[in-house]
Design an enzyme around this catalytic site. Structure first.
Site, PDB file in Angstrom:
ATOM      1  N   ASP A  48       0.847  -1.189   0.000  1.00 37.37           N
ATOM      2  CA  ASP A  48       0.000   0.000   0.000  1.00 37.37           C
ATOM      3  C   ASP A  48       0.886   1.244   0.000  1.00 37.37           C
ATOM      4  O   ASP A  48       1.462   1.613   1.016  1.00 37.37           O
ATOM      5  CB  ASP A  48      -0.908  -0.032   1.245  1.00 37.37           C
ATOM      6  CG  ASP A  48      -1.797   1.200   1.310  1.00 37.37           C
ATOM      7  OD1 ASP A  48      -1.805   1.989   0.338  1.00 37.37           O
ATOM      8  OD2 ASP A  48      -2.479   1.381   2.337  1.00 37.37           O
TER       9      ASP A  48
ATOM     10  N   ALA B 245      -0.836   9.312  -9.663  1.00 39.31           N
ATOM     11  CA  ALA B 245      -1.731  10.458  -9.427  1.00 39.31           C
ATOM     12  C   ALA B 245      -3.163  10.000  -9.592  1.00 39.31           C
ATOM     13  O   ALA B 245      -3.429   8.933 -10.162  1.00 39.31           O
ATOM     14  CB  ALA B 245      -1.431  11.578 -10.428  1.00 39.31           C
ATOM     15  N   TYR B 246      -4.069  10.801  -9.101  1.00 40.52           N
ATOM     16  CA  TYR B 246      -5.490  10.615  -9.403  1.00 40.52           C
ATOM     17  C   TYR B 246      -5.722  11.394 -10.688  1.00 40.52           C
ATOM     18  O   TYR B 246      -5.753  12.619 -10.678  1.00 40.52           O
ATOM     19  CB  TYR B 246      -6.368  11.147  -8.259  1.00 40.52           C
ATOM     20  CG  TYR B 246      -7.810  10.774  -8.419  1.00 40.52           C
ATOM     21  CD1 TYR B 246      -8.370   9.735  -7.680  1.00 40.52           C
ATOM     22  CD2 TYR B 246      -8.617  11.432  -9.348  1.00 40.52           C
ATOM     23  CE1 TYR B 246      -9.698   9.372  -7.852  1.00 40.52           C
ATOM     24  CE2 TYR B 246      -9.940  11.078  -9.527  1.00 40.52           C
ATOM     25  CZ  TYR B 246     -10.468  10.054  -8.775  1.00 40.52           C
ATOM     26  OH  TYR B 246     -11.787   9.695  -8.955  1.00 40.52           O
ATOM     27  N   THR B 247      -5.827  10.678 -11.810  1.00 39.92           N
ATOM     28  CA  THR B 247      -5.799  11.361 -13.117  1.00 39.92           C
ATOM     29  C   THR B 247      -7.167  11.429 -13.815  1.00 39.92           C
ATOM     30  O   THR B 247      -7.250  11.934 -14.937  1.00 39.92           O
ATOM     31  CB  THR B 247      -4.797  10.674 -14.062  1.00 39.92           C
ATOM     32  OG1 THR B 247      -5.125   9.287 -14.136  1.00 39.92           O
ATOM     33  CG2 THR B 247      -3.369  10.839 -13.597  1.00 39.92           C
TER      34      THR B 247
ATOM     35  N   THR C  84       0.769  19.173 -13.807  1.00 35.25           N
ATOM     36  CA  THR C  84      -0.093  19.342 -14.978  1.00 35.25           C
ATOM     37  C   THR C  84      -0.322  20.792 -15.403  1.00 35.25           C
ATOM     38  O   THR C  84      -0.247  21.716 -14.577  1.00 35.25           O
ATOM     39  CB  THR C  84      -1.472  18.702 -14.661  1.00 35.25           C
ATOM     40  OG1 THR C  84      -2.409  19.021 -15.679  1.00 35.25           O
ATOM     41  CG2 THR C  84      -2.034  19.211 -13.342  1.00 35.25           C
ATOM     42  N   ASP C  85      -0.646  20.953 -16.676  1.00 31.81           N
ATOM     43  CA  ASP C  85      -1.044  22.262 -17.210  1.00 31.81           C
ATOM     44  C   ASP C  85      -2.381  22.724 -16.613  1.00 31.81           C
ATOM     45  O   ASP C  85      -2.724  23.902 -16.705  1.00 31.81           O
ATOM     46  CB  ASP C  85      -1.161  22.194 -18.743  1.00 31.81           C
ATOM     47  CG  ASP C  85      -2.095  21.091 -19.226  1.00 31.81           C
ATOM     48  OD1 ASP C  85      -2.216  20.053 -18.527  1.00 31.81           O
ATOM     49  OD2 ASP C  85      -2.709  21.239 -20.298  1.00 31.81           O
TER      50      ASP C  85
ATOM     51  N   TYR D 173      -9.097  18.231  -9.876  1.00 30.67           N
ATOM     52  CA  TYR D 173      -7.824  17.626 -10.308  1.00 30.67           C
ATOM     53  C   TYR D 173      -6.705  18.677 -10.293  1.00 30.67           C
ATOM     54  O   TYR D 173      -5.652  18.480  -9.687  1.00 30.67           O
ATOM     55  CB  TYR D 173      -8.003  17.033 -11.713  1.00 30.67           C
ATOM     56  CG  TYR D 173      -6.722  16.609 -12.393  1.00 30.67           C
ATOM     57  CD1 TYR D 173      -6.006  15.500 -11.967  1.00 30.67           C
ATOM     58  CD2 TYR D 173      -6.219  17.332 -13.493  1.00 30.67           C
ATOM     59  CE1 TYR D 173      -4.827  15.114 -12.592  1.00 30.67           C
ATOM     60  CE2 TYR D 173      -5.056  16.959 -14.130  1.00 30.67           C
ATOM     61  CZ  TYR D 173      -4.363  15.849 -13.676  1.00 30.67           C
ATOM     62  OH  TYR D 173      -3.192  15.476 -14.304  1.00 30.67           O
TER      63      TYR D 173
ATOM     64  N   LYS E  22      -3.563  18.779  -7.681  1.00 31.25           N
ATOM     65  CA  LYS E  22      -2.194  18.652  -8.242  1.00 31.25           C
ATOM     66  C   LYS E  22      -1.353  19.863  -7.810  1.00 31.25           C
ATOM     67  O   LYS E  22      -0.169  19.727  -7.501  1.00 31.25           O
ATOM     68  CB  LYS E  22      -2.236  18.549  -9.779  1.00 31.25           C
ATOM     69  CG  LYS E  22      -2.795  17.254 -10.340  1.00 31.25           C
ATOM     70  CD  LYS E  22      -1.944  16.031 -10.041  1.00 31.25           C
ATOM     71  CE  LYS E  22      -0.624  16.023 -10.774  1.00 31.25           C
ATOM     72  NZ  LYS E  22       0.152  14.785 -10.463  1.00 31.25           N
TER      73      LYS E  22
ATOM     74  N   TRP F  91      -1.345  16.928 -22.028  1.00 35.15           N
ATOM     75  CA  TRP F  91      -1.933  16.245 -23.195  1.00 35.15           C
ATOM     76  C   TRP F  91      -1.082  15.050 -23.667  1.00 35.15           C
ATOM     77  O   TRP F  91      -0.594  15.037 -24.804  1.00 35.15           O
ATOM     78  CB  TRP F  91      -2.094  17.236 -24.337  1.00 35.15           C
ATOM     79  CG  TRP F  91      -3.109  18.320 -24.121  1.00 35.15           C
ATOM     80  CD1 TRP F  91      -3.441  18.929 -22.944  1.00 35.15           C
ATOM     81  CD2 TRP F  91      -3.931  18.931 -25.123  1.00 35.15           C
ATOM     82  NE1 TRP F  91      -4.399  19.876 -23.148  1.00 35.15           N
ATOM     83  CE2 TRP F  91      -4.720  19.903 -24.479  1.00 35.15           C
ATOM     84  CE3 TRP F  91      -4.074  18.772 -26.495  1.00 35.15           C
ATOM     85  CZ2 TRP F  91      -5.636  20.696 -25.165  1.00 35.15           C
ATOM     86  CZ3 TRP F  91      -4.976  19.566 -27.183  1.00 35.15           C
ATOM     87  CH2 TRP F  91      -5.750  20.514 -26.524  1.00 35.15           C
TER      88      TRP F  91
HETATM   89  N1  LIG Z   1      -2.198  11.986 -19.098  1.00 35.43           N
HETATM   90  C1  LIG Z   1      -2.070  13.275 -19.327  1.00 35.43           C
HETATM   91  O1  LIG Z   1      -2.501  13.772 -20.374  1.00 35.43           O
HETATM   92  C2  LIG Z   1      -1.376  14.168 -18.324  1.00 35.43           C
HETATM   93  C3  LIG Z   1      -1.347  15.543 -18.588  1.00 35.43           C
HETATM   94  C4  LIG Z   1      -0.697  16.384 -17.681  1.00 35.43           C
HETATM   95  C5  LIG Z   1      -0.091  15.857 -16.552  1.00 35.43           C
HETATM   96  N2  LIG Z   1      -0.158  14.520 -16.317  1.00 35.43           N
HETATM   97  C6  LIG Z   1       0.481  14.022 -15.085  1.00 35.43           C
HETATM   98  O2  LIG Z   1       1.454  13.061 -15.450  1.00 35.43           O
HETATM   99  C7  LIG Z   1       1.516  12.039 -14.456  1.00 35.43           C
HETATM  100  C8  LIG Z   1       1.327  10.687 -15.112  1.00 35.43           C
HETATM  101  O3  LIG Z   1       0.046  10.651 -15.750  1.00 35.43           O
HETATM  102  P1  LIG Z   1      -0.438   9.358 -16.519  1.00 35.43           P
HETATM  103  O4  LIG Z   1      -1.398   9.803 -17.571  1.00 35.43           O
HETATM  104  O5  LIG Z   1       0.710   8.501 -16.879  1.00 35.43           O
HETATM  105  O6  LIG Z   1      -1.297   8.645 -15.374  1.00 35.43           O
HETATM  106  P2  LIG Z   1      -2.000   7.222 -15.418  1.00 35.43           P
HETATM  107  O7  LIG Z   1      -1.787   6.544 -16.704  1.00 35.43           O
HETATM  108  O8  LIG Z   1      -3.402   7.418 -14.933  1.00 35.43           O
HETATM  109  O9  LIG Z   1      -1.178   6.412 -14.319  1.00 35.43           O
HETATM  110  C9  LIG Z   1      -1.345   6.660 -12.968  1.00 35.43           C
HETATM  111  C10 LIG Z   1      -0.607   5.579 -12.210  1.00 35.43           C
HETATM  112  O10 LIG Z   1      -0.898   5.763 -10.824  1.00 35.43           O
HETATM  113  C11 LIG Z   1      -1.215   4.501 -10.279  1.00 35.43           C
HETATM  114  N3  LIG Z   1      -2.057   4.630  -9.109  1.00 35.43           N
HETATM  115  C12 LIG Z   1      -3.201   5.345  -8.999  1.00 35.43           C
HETATM  116  N4  LIG Z   1      -3.700   5.185  -7.765  1.00 35.43           N
HETATM  117  C13 LIG Z   1      -2.865   4.376  -7.082  1.00 35.43           C
HETATM  118  C14 LIG Z   1      -2.824   3.845  -5.760  1.00 35.43           C
HETATM  119  N5  LIG Z   1      -3.768   4.135  -4.865  1.00 35.43           N
HETATM  120  N6  LIG Z   1      -1.795   3.023  -5.425  1.00 35.43           N
HETATM  121  C15 LIG Z   1      -0.856   2.722  -6.317  1.00 35.43           C
HETATM  122  N7  LIG Z   1      -0.826   3.191  -7.576  1.00 35.43           N
HETATM  123  C16 LIG Z   1      -1.830   4.013  -7.955  1.00 35.43           C
HETATM  124  C17 LIG Z   1      -1.936   3.772 -11.383  1.00 35.43           C
HETATM  125  O11 LIG Z   1      -1.955   2.404 -11.103  1.00 35.43           O
HETATM  126  P3  LIG Z   1      -3.201   1.485 -11.564  1.00 35.43           P
HETATM  127  O12 LIG Z   1      -2.993   1.223 -13.033  1.00 35.43           O
HETATM  128  O13 LIG Z   1      -3.058   0.271 -10.721  1.00 35.43           O
HETATM  129  O14 LIG Z   1      -4.450   2.277 -11.296  1.00 35.43           O
HETATM  130  C18 LIG Z   1      -1.055   4.156 -12.578  1.00 35.43           C
HETATM  131  O15 LIG Z   1       0.073   3.324 -12.652  1.00 35.43           O
HETATM  132  C19 LIG Z   1       0.468  12.392 -13.411  1.00 35.43           C
HETATM  133  O16 LIG Z   1       1.081  13.104 -12.375  1.00 35.43           O
HETATM  134  C20 LIG Z   1      -0.474  13.321 -14.155  1.00 35.43           C
HETATM  135  O17 LIG Z   1      -1.113  14.222 -13.274  1.00 35.43           O
HETATM  136  C21 LIG Z   1      -0.780  13.669 -17.174  1.00 35.43           C
END
Ligand SMILES: NC(=O)c1ccc[n+]([C@@H]2O[C@H](COP(=O)([O-])OP(=O)(O)OC[C@H]3O[C@@H](n4cnc5c(N)ncnc54)[C@H](OP(=O)(O)O)[C@@H]3O)[C@@H](O)[C@H]2O)c1
Length: 284
Positions: free
Chosen positions: A39, A63-65, A104-105, A128, A132, A154
């Site tokens: 955990d 993150a909570y995404t 994030t943006d 969100y 963040k 993005w």
């Molecule tokens: N995606 C975008 O477009 C975007 C844009 C701007 C910034 N970001 C930032 O970039 C970072 C990466 O984003 P991403 O898109 O790669 O995110 P993602 O694909 O949603 O991955 C999030 C990760 O966090 C894990 N996770 C969530 N809750 C958890 C918990 N309680 N315990 C353990 N693991 C947990 C997930 O595991 P599970 O698979 O097991 O849930 C997953 O491996 C984040 O900080 C996000 O805010 C993303």
């Protein structure tokens, strides 16, 4: 530098898996635990785990995404986006470990008309974005000289379904797609972002950075470019955000100015269109 890294989110996350891929290509040893291993939100277990590993570098992509769902699940978003980075930061700082944390943006309200710099005022308008930003602040309040915070935007890339994949799949089945055209941002290829992040680590720098591919697009422009690159024929109709209601408010404009990255590394991110082509060519 000890080329061994802990990548949180590296087993299943969109960015985490790209980091794992890129670091391995650069001959790093990577450790990518997931929620089944322990955990992460238990501070004692997390500390024990990190200390046992003896790593010098940690990448946090956890993150909570789910941006819209966060509006109804504020507590869960707070736990992952604020409390968890705070705990992780305390552990890394006390052990003098390098931490690369992603933000994030969506910390911006999108009212600016020119690219956002790291000095620009934040003003998130979604749960969100707010949580963040709180995560950034909790880290920056006790910052140490091995903390890097990367704001990005993005994301598209391999290993996990993303906007570009969804559009390509829709385009295989439909003749026309209606897509939002009044939100403009910086599309970013996860593989590039992972490489640029690694460049920052190698420079032994610290502080806040914006990292995204060069250029800007609306969702509609990104979609139509992806469809074209994939060799598909599907019309895209630009629509305003109000025609596709979403629970969370998004910034209408969130292009990131990455000049600080260029100053520190002497390199510039490449254009998103070039990266999109490479992604579609290699992975679709
Ligand atoms: N995606 C975008 O477009 C975007 C844009 C701007 C910034 N970001 C930032 O970039 C970072 C990466 O984003 P991403 O898109 O790669 O995110 P993602 O694909 O949603 O991955 C999030 C990760 O966090 C894990 N996770 C969530 N809750 C958890 C918990 N309680 N315990 C353990 N693991 C947990 C997930 O595991 P599970 O698979 O097991 O849930 C997953 O491996 C984040 O900080 C996000 O805010 C993303």
């Amino acid at each position: 530098m000890d080329k061994k890294a802990l990548i949180l989110g590296g087993k299943s996350g969109l960015l985490g898996q790209a980091l794992d891929h890129v670091l391995k290509q650069d001959k790093w040893e990577t450790i990518c635990p997931d929620r089944n291993d322990f955990d992460f939100l238990n501070k004692d277990l997390l500390r024990e785990y990190i200390l046992d590993l003896g790593v010098e570098t940690v990448f946090n992509t956890i993150a909570y995404t789910q941006v819209d769902q966060a509006e109804d699940e504020k507590e869960s978003a707070l736990l992952l986006n604020k409390k968890f980075p705070g705990t992780l930061g305390d552990i890394c700082r006390s052990q003098d470990i390098s931490l690369v944390h992603y933000s994030t943006d969506f910390v911006f309200n999108g009212k600016k008309l020119t690219p956002y710099t790291t000095e620009d005022e934040t003003c998130p308008e979604s749960v969100y974005g707010k949580t963040k930003l709180q995560g950034e602040k909790i880290l920056m309040a006790n910052k140490w000289d091995k903390l890097i915070i990367v704001r990005t935007s993005w994301l598209f890339g391999p290993f996990k379904t993303n906007f570009v994949d969804k559009i390509i799949n829709f385009a295989k089945e439909k003749n026309n797609l209606k897509i939002i055209h009044d939100q403009v941002g910086s599309p970013t290829y996860t593989i590039d972002l992972a490489k640029y992040s690694l460049n920052l680590v190698k420079k032994e720098t610290s502080g806040m950075f914006h990292l995204a591919n060069k250029g800007q697009a609306s969702w509609c422009e990104l979609a139509s470019e992806a469809i074209k690159c994939a060799g598909l024929y599907c019309n895209t109709t630009p629509i305003p955000s109000e025609d596709y209601p979403q629970k969370a408010k998004r910034p209408p404009y969130s292009v990131l100015d990455c000049s600080k990255y260029s100053v520190v590394t002497g390199e510039s991110p490449r254009p998103w269109i070039q990266s999109l082509r490479e992604y579609i060519y290699n992975y679709q």
